[in-house]
Design a protein around this motif. Sequence first.
Motif, mmCIF file in Angstrom:
data_model
loop_
_atom_site.group_PDB
_atom_site.id
_atom_site.type_symbol
_atom_site.label_atom_id
_atom_site.label_comp_id
_atom_site.label_asym_id
_atom_site.label_seq_id
_atom_site.Cartn_x
_atom_site.Cartn_y
_atom_site.Cartn_z
ATOM 1 N N VAL A 108 10.509 -10.277 -2.399
ATOM 2 C CA VAL A 108 10.609 -11.428 -3.300
ATOM 3 C C VAL A 108 12.077 -11.837 -3.397
ATOM 4 O O VAL A 108 12.981 -11.049 -3.106
ATOM 5 C CB VAL A 108 10.047 -11.106 -4.702
ATOM 6 C CG1 VAL A 108 8.600 -10.662 -4.618
ATOM 7 C CG2 VAL A 108 10.877 -10.041 -5.389
ATOM 8 N N PHE A 109 12.283 -13.079 -3.785
ATOM 9 C CA PHE A 109 13.664 -13.514 -3.980
ATOM 10 C C PHE A 109 13.785 -14.379 -5.232
ATOM 11 O O PHE A 109 12.810 -14.994 -5.688
ATOM 12 C CB PHE A 109 14.209 -14.246 -2.750
ATOM 13 C CG PHE A 109 13.622 -15.612 -2.492
ATOM 14 C CD1 PHE A 109 14.139 -16.747 -3.098
ATOM 15 C CD2 PHE A 109 12.565 -15.762 -1.611
ATOM 16 C CE1 PHE A 109 13.612 -17.999 -2.841
ATOM 17 C CE2 PHE A 109 12.040 -17.009 -1.347
ATOM 18 C CZ PHE A 109 12.566 -18.132 -1.964
ATOM 19 N N ARG A 110 14.987 -14.362 -5.759
ATOM 20 C CA ARG A 110 15.313 -15.158 -6.942
ATOM 21 C C ARG A 110 16.338 -16.213 -6.524
ATOM 22 O O ARG A 110 17.341 -15.918 -5.880
ATOM 23 C CB ARG A 110 15.910 -14.244 -8.016
ATOM 24 C CG ARG A 110 16.338 -14.976 -9.287
ATOM 25 C CD ARG A 110 16.970 -14.007 -10.242
ATOM 26 N NE ARG A 110 18.135 -13.352 -9.634
ATOM 27 C CZ ARG A 110 18.607 -12.157 -9.989
ATOM 28 N NH1 ARG A 110 18.000 -11.468 -10.930
ATOM 29 N NH2 ARG A 110 19.664 -11.632 -9.412
ATOM 30 N N THR A 111 16.027 -17.463 -6.881
ATOM 31 C CA THR A 111 16.976 -18.530 -6.590
ATOM 32 C C THR A 111 16.922 -19.536 -7.725
ATOM 33 O O THR A 111 15.840 -19.961 -8.138
ATOM 34 C CB THR A 111 16.666 -19.202 -5.229
ATOM 35 O OG1 THR A 111 17.608 -20.222 -4.987
ATOM 36 C CG2 THR A 111 15.282 -19.788 -5.177
ATOM 37 N N CYS A 112 18.052 -19.866 -8.243
ATOM 38 C CA CYS A 112 18.170 -20.814 -9.359
ATOM 39 C C CYS A 112 17.259 -20.420 -10.518
ATOM 40 O O CYS A 112 16.645 -21.271 -11.170
ATOM 41 C CB CYS A 112 17.846 -22.233 -8.911
ATOM 42 S SG CYS A 112 18.874 -22.815 -7.564
ATOM 43 N N GLY A 113 17.088 -19.111 -10.743
ATOM 44 C CA GLY A 113 16.286 -18.651 -11.868
ATOM 45 C C GLY A 113 14.803 -18.558 -11.582
ATOM 46 O O GLY A 113 14.056 -18.023 -12.396
ATOM 47 N N ASP A 114 14.338 -19.076 -10.447
ATOM 48 C CA ASP A 114 12.917 -19.009 -10.090
ATOM 49 C C ASP A 114 12.690 -17.868 -9.106
ATOM 50 O O ASP A 114 13.561 -17.547 -8.286
ATOM 51 C CB ASP A 114 12.457 -20.318 -9.454
ATOM 52 C CG ASP A 114 12.554 -21.475 -10.432
ATOM 53 O OD1 ASP A 114 12.343 -21.237 -11.639
ATOM 54 O OD2 ASP A 114 12.859 -22.601 -9.987
ATOM 55 N N TRP A 115 11.475 -17.308 -9.197
ATOM 56 C CA TRP A 115 11.125 -16.201 -8.309
ATOM 57 C C TRP A 115 10.062 -16.657 -7.321
ATOM 58 O O TRP A 115 9.171 -17.439 -7.663
ATOM 59 C CB TRP A 115 10.610 -15.009 -9.109
ATOM 60 C CG TRP A 115 11.692 -14.293 -9.861
ATOM 61 C CD1 TRP A 115 12.182 -14.623 -11.079
ATOM 62 C CD2 TRP A 115 12.425 -13.159 -9.417
ATOM 63 N NE1 TRP A 115 13.174 -13.754 -11.456
ATOM 64 C CE2 TRP A 115 13.342 -12.823 -10.439
ATOM 65 C CE3 TRP A 115 12.404 -12.364 -8.283
ATOM 66 C CZ2 TRP A 115 14.217 -11.752 -10.338
ATOM 67 C CZ3 TRP A 115 13.261 -11.295 -8.185
ATOM 68 C CH2 TRP A 115 14.171 -10.999 -9.208
ATOM 69 N N HIS A 116 10.187 -16.166 -6.091
ATOM 70 C CA HIS A 116 9.222 -16.510 -5.050
ATOM 71 C C HIS A 116 8.873 -15.259 -4.248
ATOM 72 O O HIS A 116 9.729 -14.400 -4.026
ATOM 73 C CB HIS A 116 9.786 -17.566 -4.089
ATOM 74 C CG HIS A 116 10.030 -18.895 -4.728
ATOM 75 N ND1 HIS A 116 11.172 -19.187 -5.430
ATOM 76 C CD2 HIS A 116 9.258 -20.012 -4.769
ATOM 77 C CE1 HIS A 116 11.104 -20.429 -5.885
ATOM 78 N NE2 HIS A 116 9.957 -20.950 -5.495
ATOM 79 N N LEU A 117 7.613 -15.222 -3.815
ATOM 80 C CA LEU A 117 7.180 -14.186 -2.872
ATOM 81 C C LEU A 117 7.419 -14.717 -1.462
ATOM 82 O O LEU A 117 6.946 -15.802 -1.102
ATOM 83 C CB LEU A 117 5.686 -13.889 -3.066
ATOM 84 C CG LEU A 117 5.045 -12.978 -2.016
ATOM 85 C CD1 LEU A 117 5.592 -11.569 -2.121
ATOM 86 C CD2 LEU A 117 3.532 -12.964 -2.168
ATOM 87 N N HIS A 118 8.170 -13.962 -0.654
ATOM 88 C CA HIS A 118 8.485 -14.449 0.690
ATOM 89 C C HIS A 118 7.914 -13.551 1.789
ATOM 90 O O HIS A 118 7.898 -13.957 2.945
ATOM 91 C CB HIS A 118 10.006 -14.571 0.871
ATOM 92 C CG HIS A 118 10.378 -15.552 1.936
ATOM 93 N ND1 HIS A 118 11.667 -15.839 2.282
ATOM 94 C CD2 HIS A 118 9.621 -16.324 2.744
ATOM 95 C CE1 HIS A 118 11.685 -16.755 3.244
ATOM 96 N NE2 HIS A 118 10.454 -17.050 3.542
ATOM 97 N N GLY A 119 7.476 -12.353 1.460
ATOM 98 C CA GLY A 119 6.937 -11.525 2.524
ATOM 99 C C GLY A 119 6.305 -10.272 1.997
ATOM 100 O O GLY A 119 6.340 -9.976 0.795
ATOM 101 N N GLU A 120 5.703 -9.534 2.931
ATOM 102 C CA GLU A 120 5.047 -8.283 2.565
ATOM 103 C C GLU A 120 5.048 -7.357 3.765
ATOM 104 O O GLU A 120 4.850 -7.800 4.900
ATOM 105 C CB GLU A 120 3.610 -8.556 2.108
ATOM 106 C CG GLU A 120 2.868 -7.280 1.722
ATOM 107 C CD GLU A 120 1.458 -7.538 1.220
ATOM 108 O OE1 GLU A 120 1.062 -8.711 1.126
ATOM 109 O OE2 GLU A 120 0.768 -6.550 0.928
ATOM 110 N N TRP A 121 5.243 -6.084 3.499
ATOM 111 C CA TRP A 121 5.074 -5.075 4.545
ATOM 112 C C TRP A 121 3.600 -4.710 4.557
ATOM 113 O O TRP A 121 3.151 -3.890 3.761
ATOM 114 C CB TRP A 121 5.941 -3.853 4.253
ATOM 115 C CG TRP A 121 7.372 -4.057 4.615
ATOM 116 C CD1 TRP A 121 7.975 -3.699 5.765
ATOM 117 C CD2 TRP A 121 8.401 -4.667 3.807
ATOM 118 N NE1 TRP A 121 9.298 -4.059 5.747
ATOM 119 C CE2 TRP A 121 9.581 -4.649 4.561
ATOM 120 C CE3 TRP A 121 8.427 -5.254 2.543
ATOM 121 C CZ2 TRP A 121 10.775 -5.180 4.091
ATOM 122 C CZ3 TRP A 121 9.610 -5.782 2.073
ATOM 123 C CH2 TRP A 121 10.767 -5.742 2.839
ATOM 124 N N ALA A 122 2.850 -5.375 5.404
ATOM 125 C CA ALA A 122 1.397 -5.183 5.407
ATOM 126 C C ALA A 122 0.997 -4.337 6.603
ATOM 127 O O ALA A 122 1.696 -4.291 7.607
ATOM 128 C CB ALA A 122 0.711 -6.526 5.467
#
Lengths: 468, 249
Positions: free
Chosen positions: A454-468
């Motif tokens: 996950v990453f945080r940018t400008c106060g927002d959080w996003h899911l960007h990947g997974e070790w699946a």
Amino acid sequence: MISTTAGRQIVQHACARSLQSGVRAGMTVAHARALRGRVSPTLIDHKPQDDLKGLYRLARWAERWSPVVHPDPPDGLLLDISGCEHLFGGERRMLAKLHKALGYLSLTARIAAASTIGTAWGAARFGPSARLLIDPGHEQAALSPLPVSALRLPWEVAEGLAEIGIHRVGELLALPRSAIPARYGTEVLARIDQALGQAPERVYRLPEHIRFVAVIDLPDGTTHIESVLAASRDALDRLTRLLTDRGQGLRRLNAIYDRIDGGQAVLTIRVSRATRCGRHLWSLLRPRLERIQMGFGIDRITMAAHAIAPIAQRQAAFVETDSAGGSDEATFAQVLDTIANRIGQDRILTPTMMASHRPERAFVLTASGDPLPTPTSSNPPALRPSLMVDPPEPIRITALWPDGPVARLWLRGIEHPVTACIGPERISGEWWKGSEPLRDYFRIQIDGGRWLWVFRTCGDWHLHGEWA
Amino acid sequence: MSLSQAAASLRDRLASPARAEQRMLAIWGERVRGGGGGGGGACVGVGLRAGCTHEWFGCKHTAGSRDLRCWSPPRCVFVDLARSALADGIIRRAVWIGRHCWPYPPLLGRFPGVLARSSFINPPDAASALWSMDVALRSSIPVLVIADAHGLSMPNSRRLQLAAASSGSLCVLARPSWELSELSAAHTRWQVEPAATSGPCPRWTVTLLRNKEQPVLSSQRPSWVVEWCDASGVVHVPALVAGRKDRAA
């Protein structure tokens, strides 16, 4: 025709009527409008690349006058008419016929014939009439009254000569020969020698233009699919023989079926690498032939090869098999072609590594048949997940304290406790692509053992990947 | 024998070089070879035989939902399989069919020659996906086909098995866990589930559900815990866990 340079509209070419009004290439459009008075000129954008294409087409057309024709961009053609003039009744008649033929094409032309390229070039552009024939031995006399630009000199050299009062070729020829190179370079002497026939210069012909086409006519037409299949295979074999003889391969095959009623069906086959393997091309073409609309009958079959590329010759195999003699790459390319011709070229993708810190730009996928970009990176970054969510999915995070470790995560409306959090890994934006905010990436483990990126940018959080 | 008969015989032999040779792709190295729980044989559950299909069941993330987004094919394992298959020379090319099972391409770029020998296919529908798998498996060179095969029926499973057997290719099919009860002609079936860890590397529990060569009882299914190594980009068995499993066996 105009071009826009630094916000200024500049005239590049003008019609005869505008030229009579005093409009010249290089002046501004405002100036040209003023010269035309009440008549509003029609302005067309100047496209030099289209001019060049047109010039090459004109060169092909001019091959009917001489086999040795070469374009002289931006607006000239060079023809070596040695040995051709008698076919048109002599040089003078040939020039007249050529001038007339260009007039039929609605082209305004100035033509000059001389013993040297340099003299013909200068006389055609700066000579007193639109059609000039300069007899052998009279080159210097013909060039002397012309401006020094008639010697194909760079404009800065012509300006330098004008500063000392040298405007005509005759004045330049009167200067001591040994003094010229030191002041104006060796090119001036070379051009003088070429124009006067004291240095060799020749016209190179255009590369031979070969059309790889095989045509089979079917008298009275046919609606029998077996006949169409047999004729198509025959035409394809002829085409591949043509390609083999020239050491070439095709990347696009157009199979054109002309119907009796005037209609036409065109089947296009694309392959990912140049080939002339008739069996492979037939395996791609035949399934599509079965669905062709034949109407009242097909009377002509044309196989045309496009996107031609050379193929290295190889020793024929004693026993031909599907893969005999071909490399793994060639064999597998045929498999991909088979798939691509059914589901689409853009659905077969080849990845290439690119140099970018941004995970989504660290690679590009290229469709089958398109040229692969040059990889700009050979060192893939570590710590990247196996699944990349594109585009990043917004999530909600609860941290123990501001900018502290992540404690809880809401993904698609479901709350997950976080059991491990590693980070941050800061990835900055690419400044040359505009203002991109920083990203702080975290590896977090949620309940059940799943590891997310996950990453945080400008106060927002996003899911960007997974070790699946 | 006439010359034409000899040529025909030679052509047949050249056309199917892989058919006579069934090769085994060992997975996760020698440590796993001895890690089988109840099989006893050295090869049980430790290899993927070329010329067969192998089904890998990913884990479901959201209870009750059967949305594509709610299950993950075991991509890390697939990347490791592609790496080892291409490195061993058993397989010449890797084909990834179905966007849902594609790995992040730079992961493949960590191993020399793997990315360059990989092609990604994004079929528009299930029928095209099945046809693409079939065509790729029938290639005259051995390929590794890794495909998203959710919703695969028994006849289609048999079709892929026959296609793989005809060319000696290796077929790895990703399926969601809710299809565990579906019939299949696959040679082996595996299940991958995430395993909680206190370390920094992701771990999974891999369970062998079926092996046609040596059937295993449902109560004695061999399983291993495998770990993703960030430094090398490969999946391996953690030493401690492997030793514990060995002692248990």
